[in-house]
Write a protein that holds these residues in place. Structure first.
Motif, PDB file in Angstrom:
ATOM      1  N   ALA A   1      68.094 -24.643 -38.936  1.00  0.00           N
ATOM      2  CA  ALA A   1      67.728 -25.316 -40.178  1.00  0.00           C
ATOM      3  C   ALA A   1      66.709 -26.419 -39.920  1.00  0.00           C
ATOM      4  O   ALA A   1      65.790 -26.637 -40.720  1.00  0.00           O
ATOM      5  CB  ALA A   1      68.974 -25.893 -40.853  1.00  0.00           C
ATOM      6  N   LEU A   2      66.846 -27.120 -38.799  1.00  0.00           N
ATOM      7  CA  LEU A   2      65.935 -28.220 -38.498  1.00  0.00           C
ATOM      8  C   LEU A   2      64.502 -27.735 -38.256  1.00  0.00           C
ATOM      9  O   LEU A   2      63.554 -28.511 -38.384  1.00  0.00           O
ATOM     10  CB  LEU A   2      66.438 -29.011 -37.285  1.00  0.00           C
ATOM     11  CG  LEU A   2      67.723 -29.820 -37.519  1.00  0.00           C
ATOM     12  CD1 LEU A   2      68.149 -30.526 -36.243  1.00  0.00           C
ATOM     13  CD2 LEU A   2      67.537 -30.825 -38.645  1.00  0.00           C
ATOM     14  N   ARG A   3      64.329 -26.461 -37.922  1.00  0.00           N
ATOM     15  CA  ARG A   3      62.983 -25.925 -37.724  1.00  0.00           C
ATOM     16  C   ARG A   3      62.177 -25.923 -39.023  1.00  0.00           C
ATOM     17  O   ARG A   3      60.956 -26.064 -39.011  1.00  0.00           O
ATOM     18  CB  ARG A   3      63.062 -24.489 -37.189  1.00  0.00           C
ATOM     19  CG  ARG A   3      63.634 -24.369 -35.787  1.00  0.00           C
ATOM     20  CD  ARG A   3      63.769 -22.911 -35.420  1.00  0.00           C
ATOM     21  NE  ARG A   3      64.267 -22.707 -34.063  1.00  0.00           N
ATOM     22  CZ  ARG A   3      64.562 -21.518 -33.561  1.00  0.00           C
ATOM     23  NH1 ARG A   3      64.400 -20.429 -34.318  1.00  0.00           N
ATOM     24  NH2 ARG A   3      65.000 -21.406 -32.326  1.00  0.00           N
ATOM     25  N   ARG A   4      62.869 -25.764 -40.148  1.00  0.00           N
ATOM     26  CA  ARG A   4      62.172 -25.740 -41.436  1.00  0.00           C
ATOM     27  C   ARG A   4      62.307 -27.068 -42.187  1.00  0.00           C
ATOM     28  O   ARG A   4      61.872 -27.177 -43.324  1.00  0.00           O
ATOM     29  CB  ARG A   4      62.717 -24.601 -42.310  1.00  0.00           C
ATOM     30  CG  ARG A   4      64.205 -24.686 -42.589  1.00  0.00           C
ATOM     31  CD  ARG A   4      64.704 -23.561 -43.482  1.00  0.00           C
ATOM     32  NE  ARG A   4      66.137 -23.624 -43.669  1.00  0.00           N
ATOM     33  CZ  ARG A   4      66.762 -24.438 -44.506  1.00  0.00           C
ATOM     34  NH1 ARG A   4      66.045 -25.271 -45.251  1.00  0.00           N
ATOM     35  NH2 ARG A   4      68.072 -24.420 -44.618  1.00  0.00           N
ATOM     36  N   LEU A   5      62.942 -28.051 -41.535  1.00  0.00           N
ATOM     37  CA  LEU A   5      63.120 -29.371 -42.136  1.00  0.00           C
ATOM     38  C   LEU A   5      62.578 -30.427 -41.173  1.00  0.00           C
ATOM     39  O   LEU A   5      63.337 -31.179 -40.548  1.00  0.00           O
ATOM     40  CB  LEU A   5      64.608 -29.628 -42.435  1.00  0.00           C
ATOM     41  CG  LEU A   5      65.281 -28.646 -43.397  1.00  0.00           C
ATOM     42  CD1 LEU A   5      66.795 -28.841 -43.389  1.00  0.00           C
ATOM     43  CD2 LEU A   5      64.721 -28.817 -44.812  1.00  0.00           C
ATOM     44  N   PRO A   6      61.270 -30.516 -41.046  1.00  0.00           N
ATOM     45  CA  PRO A   6      60.681 -31.403 -40.026  1.00  0.00           C
ATOM     46  C   PRO A   6      60.998 -32.878 -40.233  1.00  0.00           C
ATOM     47  O   PRO A   6      61.133 -33.626 -39.251  1.00  0.00           O
ATOM     48  CB  PRO A   6      59.178 -31.129 -40.161  1.00  0.00           C
ATOM     49  CG  PRO A   6      59.002 -30.586 -41.554  1.00  0.00           C
ATOM     50  CD  PRO A   6      60.247 -29.802 -41.827  1.00  0.00           C
ATOM     51  N   GLU A   7      61.106 -33.328 -41.475  1.00  0.00           N
ATOM     52  CA  GLU A   7      61.374 -34.745 -41.721  1.00  0.00           C
ATOM     53  C   GLU A   7      62.792 -35.118 -41.289  1.00  0.00           C
ATOM     54  O   GLU A   7      63.022 -36.175 -40.692  1.00  0.00           O
ATOM     55  CB  GLU A   7      61.161 -35.079 -43.199  1.00  0.00           C
ATOM     56  CG  GLU A   7      59.744 -34.853 -43.691  1.00  0.00           C
ATOM     57  CD  GLU A   7      58.736 -35.761 -43.007  1.00  0.00           C
ATOM     58  OE1 GLU A   7      59.156 -36.810 -42.469  1.00  0.00           O
ATOM     59  OE2 GLU A   7      57.540 -35.423 -43.003  1.00  0.00           O
ATOM     60  N   ILE A   8      63.752 -34.251 -41.595  1.00  0.00           N
ATOM     61  CA  ILE A   8      65.136 -34.506 -41.166  1.00  0.00           C
ATOM     62  C   ILE A   8      65.233 -34.416 -39.652  1.00  0.00           C
ATOM     63  O   ILE A   8      65.916 -35.231 -39.013  1.00  0.00           O
ATOM     64  CB  ILE A   8      66.096 -33.504 -41.848  1.00  0.00           C
ATOM     65  CG1 ILE A   8      66.158 -33.782 -43.358  1.00  0.00           C
ATOM     66  CG2 ILE A   8      67.491 -33.586 -41.239  1.00  0.00           C
ATOM     67  CD1 ILE A   8      67.030 -32.816 -44.131  1.00  0.00           C
ATOM     68  N   ALA A   9      64.540 -33.443 -39.051  1.00  0.00           N
ATOM     69  CA  ALA A   9      64.550 -33.313 -37.594  1.00  0.00           C
ATOM     70  C   ALA A   9      63.977 -34.566 -36.945  1.00  0.00           C
ATOM     71  O   ALA A   9      64.501 -35.060 -35.929  1.00  0.00           O
ATOM     72  CB  ALA A   9      63.747 -32.083 -37.183  1.00  0.00           C
ATOM     73  N   ASP A  10      62.916 -35.119 -37.529  1.00  0.00           N
ATOM     74  CA  ASP A  10      62.297 -36.321 -36.989  1.00  0.00           C
ATOM     75  C   ASP A  10      63.219 -37.527 -37.117  1.00  0.00           C
ATOM     76  O   ASP A  10      63.347 -38.336 -36.191  1.00  0.00           O
ATOM     77  CB  ASP A  10      60.975 -36.576 -37.710  1.00  0.00           C
ATOM     78  CG  ASP A  10      60.157 -37.685 -37.054  1.00  0.00           C
ATOM     79  OD1 ASP A  10      60.011 -37.655 -35.825  1.00  0.00           O
ATOM     80  OD2 ASP A  10      59.695 -38.573 -37.785  1.00  0.00           O
ATOM     81  N   ALA A  11      63.886 -37.653 -38.274  1.00  0.00           N
ATOM     82  CA  ALA A  11      64.830 -38.764 -38.472  1.00  0.00           C
ATOM     83  C   ALA A  11      66.008 -38.645 -37.511  1.00  0.00           C
ATOM     84  O   ALA A  11      66.527 -39.660 -37.010  1.00  0.00           O
ATOM     85  CB  ALA A  11      65.326 -38.771 -39.918  1.00  0.00           C
TER      86      ALA A  11
END
Length: 339
Positions: free
Chosen positions: A78-88
């Motif tokens: 899921a984090l692969r398609r959610l870059p902002e959440i992955a960055d946070a």
């Protein structure tokens, strides 16, 4: 004074420091694990080992449940398609617990709004906060349909032979079940195990569920009520669980609907009566105001306590009623009597 502070620091700070270091290491490792788990599942390397799936391979190597491994893989993907959440997540602005919750509902279009929301509430309160956020933006009928499709009940046998159930119910269905279980507990004397050992609230709810399943006459006689709160920003159950407005519209023609009136500041309006037991309306006002036991914060087995006691005032008004769970209510009067 300095010596006292020095001793306190010497005895207290090392444990705090070690725990903080361990938690920081764990957080960093958790980020690495979910990313590598997703990469491993995509690579297909696990197939060479003869494992049934990547999750099975991870579970076997780490000696964890397959469900936990599947969740690591799901979050990592899921984090692969959610870059902002992955960055946070990478910057330690969001915990794994919050990322796990966000990854179930976020989209590239909504992740920034959800990150901002997640930073304002503890992890334990995030699911309800997201539910309320979705109710404000989603079509009510579509959300109600989604909840209907997500319903389910599962169970598993635990090591001690007990059977654990997991249920996902629509809010109105869950509210009706909770109201019936709570009413049964409040109206039945618990079976005391020993003089000093009383059943827990969870055990009493289990007894109520057993009585409901067995068709106990005491359950059939119960009269229960589910209160729906409708405000300018949406609808909710008594405990704050958000409801699609379409649910309220659907049940209103077939239900006896009572209105709980709020003033301009959003406070429930006072309702008073010269009687010992609070009226239905007074109960609603006090419950809306206090929400939980004023002493311990419990949300179950709630009772309405006169402060000062009715024996002193000889009246029942909202401003002199407090919401307390049964144990705290009993304890307060026992301590007052002992004094």
């Amino acid at each position: 004074m300095a010596a006292t502070v020095s001793i306190f620091t010497h005895t207290e700070r090392p444990l705090t420091r070690h725990l903080n270091e361990a938690l920081t290491t764990w957080s960093t490792s958790q980020r690495a694990v979910v990313g590598l788990a997703a990469d491993f599942a995509t690579s297909g390397e696990w197939g060479a080992s003869g494992a049934a799936s990547a999750a099975h391979w991870i579970a076997d190597v780490a000696d964890i449940e397959v469900g936990t491994a599947r969740e690591w893989i799901r979050v990592g993907k899921a984090l692969r398609r959610l870059p902002e959440i992955a960055d946070a997540f990478e910057r330690d602005e969001l915990s794994y617990s919050k990322v796990r919750t966000l990854s179930r509902v976020a989209t590239p279009e909504t992740e920034m709004s959800l990150i901002a929301l997640a930073k304002t509430v503890p992890a334990g309160q995030l699911p309800r906060a997201i539910a309320a956020w979705r109710h404000r933006g989603d079509d009510g009928a579509a959300l109600e349909r989604h909840q209907f499709l997500q319903r389910g009940v599962g169970w598993r046998v635990e090591p001690d032979g007990m059977v654990a159930f997991t249920a996902r119910l629509e809010p109105l269905v869950a509210a009706a079940l909770i109201a019936r279980l709570t009413s049964w507990v409040m109206s039945n004397q618990p079976e005391v195990l020993t003089f000093d050992e009383w059943p827990t609230v969870a055990q009493q709810h289990a007894d109520a569920l057993a009585a409901l399943i067995e068709g106990d006459e005491s359950v059939r006689r119960l009269v229960t009520e589910v209160v729906l709160h409708v405000r300018g920003d949406g609808a909710a159950l008594d405990d704050g669980t958000p409801l699609p407005l379409s649910s309220v519209i659907r049940v209103a023609p077939e239900a006896f609907v009572r209105a709980l009136v709020h003033d301009a500041a959003g406070r429930p309006i006072n309702a008073s009566a010269r009687r010992r037991h609070p009226s239905v309306r007074q109960k609603r006002v006090v419950k809306e105001r206090d929400r939980a036991c004023v002493d311990c914060g419990a949300a179950t087995l709630l009772e309405f306590d006169h402060v000062p006691d009715f024996a002193i005032t000889h009246h029942t008004v909202v401003d002199e009623l407090q919401l307390r769970c049964a144990p705290c209510h009993h304890r307060r009067h026992a301590e007052a009597g002992a004094a």
